[in-house]
Design an enzyme around this catalytic site. Structure first.
Site, PDB file in Angstrom:
ATOM      1  N   ASN A   7       0.908  -1.347  -0.286  1.00  7.02           N
ATOM      2  CA  ASN A   7      -0.128  -0.171  -0.142  1.00  7.02           C
ATOM      3  C   ASN A   7       1.007   1.302  -0.119  1.00  7.02           C
ATOM      4  OD1 ASN A   7      -1.437   2.243   0.856  1.00  7.02           O
ATOM      5  ND2 ASN A   7      -2.889   0.917   1.813  1.00  7.02           N
ATOM      6  N   HIS A  10       1.238   6.237   2.251  1.00  7.14           N
ATOM      7  CA  HIS A  10       1.878   7.536   2.449  1.00  7.14           C
ATOM      8  C   HIS A  10       2.685   8.387   1.848  1.00  7.14           C
ATOM      9  CE1 HIS A  10      -1.319   6.757   5.778  1.00  7.14           C
ATOM     10  NE2 HIS A  10      -0.820   5.865   6.010  1.00  7.14           N
ATOM     11  N   HIS A  43      -5.492   3.688  -1.614  1.00  8.55           N
ATOM     12  CA  HIS A  43      -7.118   3.881  -0.226  1.00  8.55           C
ATOM     13  C   HIS A  43      -7.594   5.605  -1.254  1.00  8.55           C
ATOM     14  CE1 HIS A  43      -9.457   4.312   3.161  1.00  8.55           C
ATOM     15  NE2 HIS A  43     -10.435   4.487   2.103  1.00  8.55           N
ATOM     16  N   ARG A  45      -9.107   8.038  -1.043  1.00  9.66           N
ATOM     17  CA  ARG A  45     -10.460   8.479   0.288  1.00  9.66           C
ATOM     18  C   ARG A  45     -11.872   9.665  -0.073  1.00  9.66           C
ATOM     19  NH1 ARG A  45      -8.590   6.096   5.353  1.00  9.66           N
ATOM     20  NH2 ARG A  45     -10.632   7.303   6.500  1.00  9.66           N
ATOM     21  N   ARG A  49      -7.286  12.884   1.605  1.00  6.49           N
ATOM     22  CA  ARG A  49      -6.509  13.175   1.981  1.00  6.49           C
ATOM     23  C   ARG A  49      -4.808  12.416   2.303  1.00  6.49           C
ATOM     24  NH1 ARG A  49      -7.142   9.816   7.248  1.00  6.49           N
ATOM     25  NH2 ARG A  49      -9.273  10.967   7.239  1.00  6.49           N
ATOM     26  N   GLU A  70      -8.991   0.087  -2.733  1.00  7.81           N
ATOM     27  CA  GLU A  70      -9.313   0.122  -1.444  1.00  7.81           C
ATOM     28  C   GLU A  70     -10.621   1.458  -1.363  1.00  7.81           C
ATOM     29  OE1 GLU A  70      -7.106   0.293   1.838  1.00  7.81           O
ATOM     30  OE2 GLU A  70      -6.442  -1.446   1.376  1.00  7.81           O
ATOM     31  N   THR A 101      -8.423   3.325   8.951  1.00 14.24           N
ATOM     32  CA  THR A 101      -9.448   2.566   8.846  1.00 14.24           C
ATOM     33  C   THR A 101      -9.689   2.081   9.855  1.00 14.24           C
ATOM     34  OG1 THR A 101      -9.205   2.122   6.655  1.00 14.24           O
ATOM     35  CG2 THR A 101     -10.830   1.098   7.324  1.00 14.24           C
ATOM     36  N   GLU A 151     -10.622  -9.439   3.725  1.00 13.07           N
ATOM     37  CA  GLU A 151      -9.389  -9.119   3.867  1.00 13.07           C
ATOM     38  C   GLU A 151      -9.631  -8.668   5.862  1.00 13.07           C
ATOM     39  OE1 GLU A 151      -7.390  -5.775   2.543  1.00 13.07           O
ATOM     40  OE2 GLU A 151      -6.839  -5.300   4.084  1.00 13.07           O
ATOM     41  N   HIS A 191      -3.563  -4.480   8.175  1.00 10.64           N
ATOM     42  CA  HIS A 191      -3.630  -3.722   8.274  1.00 10.64           C
ATOM     43  C   HIS A 191      -2.756  -3.828  10.256  1.00 10.64           C
ATOM     44  CE1 HIS A 191      -5.158   0.177  10.537  1.00 10.64           C
ATOM     45  NE2 HIS A 191      -5.428   0.849   9.317  1.00 10.64           N
TER      46      HIS A 191
HETATM   47  N1  PXP Z   1      -5.891  -2.966   4.601  1.00 10.22           N
HETATM   48  C1  PXP Z   1      -6.927  -1.828   4.257  1.00 10.22           C
HETATM   49  C2  PXP Z   1      -8.064  -2.401   4.121  1.00 10.22           C
HETATM   50  C3  PXP Z   1      -6.373  -0.689   4.941  1.00 10.22           C
HETATM   51  O1  PXP Z   1      -7.992   0.225   5.184  1.00 10.22           O
HETATM   52  C4  PXP Z   1      -5.383  -0.183   5.657  1.00 10.22           C
HETATM   53  C5  PXP Z   1      -5.017   0.754   5.939  1.00 10.22           C
HETATM   54  O2  PXP Z   1      -4.839   1.393   4.915  1.00 10.22           O
HETATM   55  C6  PXP Z   1      -3.923  -1.744   5.365  1.00 10.22           C
HETATM   56  C7  PXP Z   1      -4.476  -2.616   4.353  1.00 10.22           C
HETATM   57  C8  PXP Z   1      -2.814  -1.179   5.407  1.00 10.22           C
HETATM   58  O3  PXP Z   1      -2.030  -1.305   6.997  1.00 10.22           O
HETATM   59  P1  PXP Z   1      -1.016  -0.226   7.283  1.00 10.22           P
HETATM   60  O4  PXP Z   1      -0.977   1.149   6.160  1.00 10.22           O
HETATM   61  O5  PXP Z   1      -1.187  -0.051   8.663  1.00 10.22           O
HETATM   62  O6  PXP Z   1       0.119  -1.813   6.917  1.00 10.22           O
END
Ligand code: PXP
Length: 241
Positions: A7, A10, A43, A45, A49, A70, A101, A151, A191
């Site tokens: 992901n 960030h 994601h 949003r 953001r 996402e 989330t 998930e 997550h």
């Molecule tokens: N899975 C989902 C559905 C999420 O919303 C997120 C965070 O955006 C992640 C996985 C990844 O989580 P992390 O950034 O804590 O690894």
């Protein structure tokens, strides 16, 4: 063998801190692919953001692995997903005020609504996943909604304050994997997973994908610090007294 889906939200968070052009999430996605990621996740949003619409469009054109989007189960996102055609959508709950989330999607009593939401996406060849807590009733409801994947939200496991709490939350995730597989679902985890807590799954079969973002981007920032600072120091040293 499970795959790693990275992901890159960030990377975009850092860019949006200055509303500028760097760092570029598409470049990060390419680097992640070169390093072994089997899918890229973003994601989009509602409040935009971090990831922007142009990021998703560019990623769709340029990445060579799979694009997982996402999103909240809104009309706007449905329309966008049908246009972008990611390889998979993952429906997540979304609150404006949250930092990330916070919990899983509630699927109980919404099976038909979710099935109707997913059907046009499935018709376009887009896979689906529902991000849910490791709860038997939620997993059953996700299955009844016709999702291809669940998930399982690993946040409660990752954030557990004591070893006993962590074990209890881990057991819930393991049971969730078992129930999901028994119902014929593919099961992803995500997550809060990091370089330490992911080891709990090293001997667990039945997981299709690990979805990891924050810990990877955090590590990348720090492991890249030495190169980044020495490069700038080298430049400044060439300037006159
Ligand atoms: N899975 C989902 C559905 C999420 O919303 C997120 C965070 O955006 C992640 C996985 C990844 O989580 P992390 O950034 O804590 O690894």
């Amino acid at each position: 063998m499970p795959i790693l889906a990275v992901n890159v939200d960030h990377i975009a968070t850092l860019r949006q801190a200055r509303l500028g052009q760097e760092p570029e999430p598409v470049t990060a996605a390419h680097m992640a692919e070169l390093a072994g990621a089997s899918a890229i996740i973003v994601h989009l949003r509602e409040d935009r953001r971090h990831i922007q619409d142009r990021d998703v469009a560019l990623l769709r054109q340029l990445i060579k692995t799979r694009l997982h989007l996402e999103m909240a189960a809104t009309k706007e996102m449905h329309r966008l997903a049908l246009g972008i055609k990611p390889d998979m959508v993952c429906l997540v709950p979304e609150k404006r005020q949250e930092l990330t989330t916070e919990g899983g999607l509630n699927c109980i009593g919404r099976e038909k609504e979710l099935a109707d939401y997913l059907a046009p996406l499935h018709e376009e060849g887009i896979g689906s996943s529902l991000f849910i807590d490791p709860d038997a009733a939620q997993i059953k409801a996700a299955s009844d909604a016709g999702a291809h994947y669940i998930e399982i939200h690993t946040g409660a496991y990752a954030d557990a304050p004591t070893p006993a709490d962590r074990q209890r939350e881990l057991d819930k995730v393991l049971e969730g994997i078992r129930i999901g597989r028994e119902l014929g679902l593919k099961v992803n985890l995500g997550h809060g997973l990091n370089y330490e807590n992911v080891w709990a799954f090293s001997k667990v079969s039945g997981v299709s994908e690990f979805s990891i973002g924050h810990s990877i981007v955090s590590r990348a920032v720090l492991t890249g610090m030495t190169e980044a600072v020495s490069r700038m120091a080298d430049i400044v040293r060439t300037f006159p007294d």
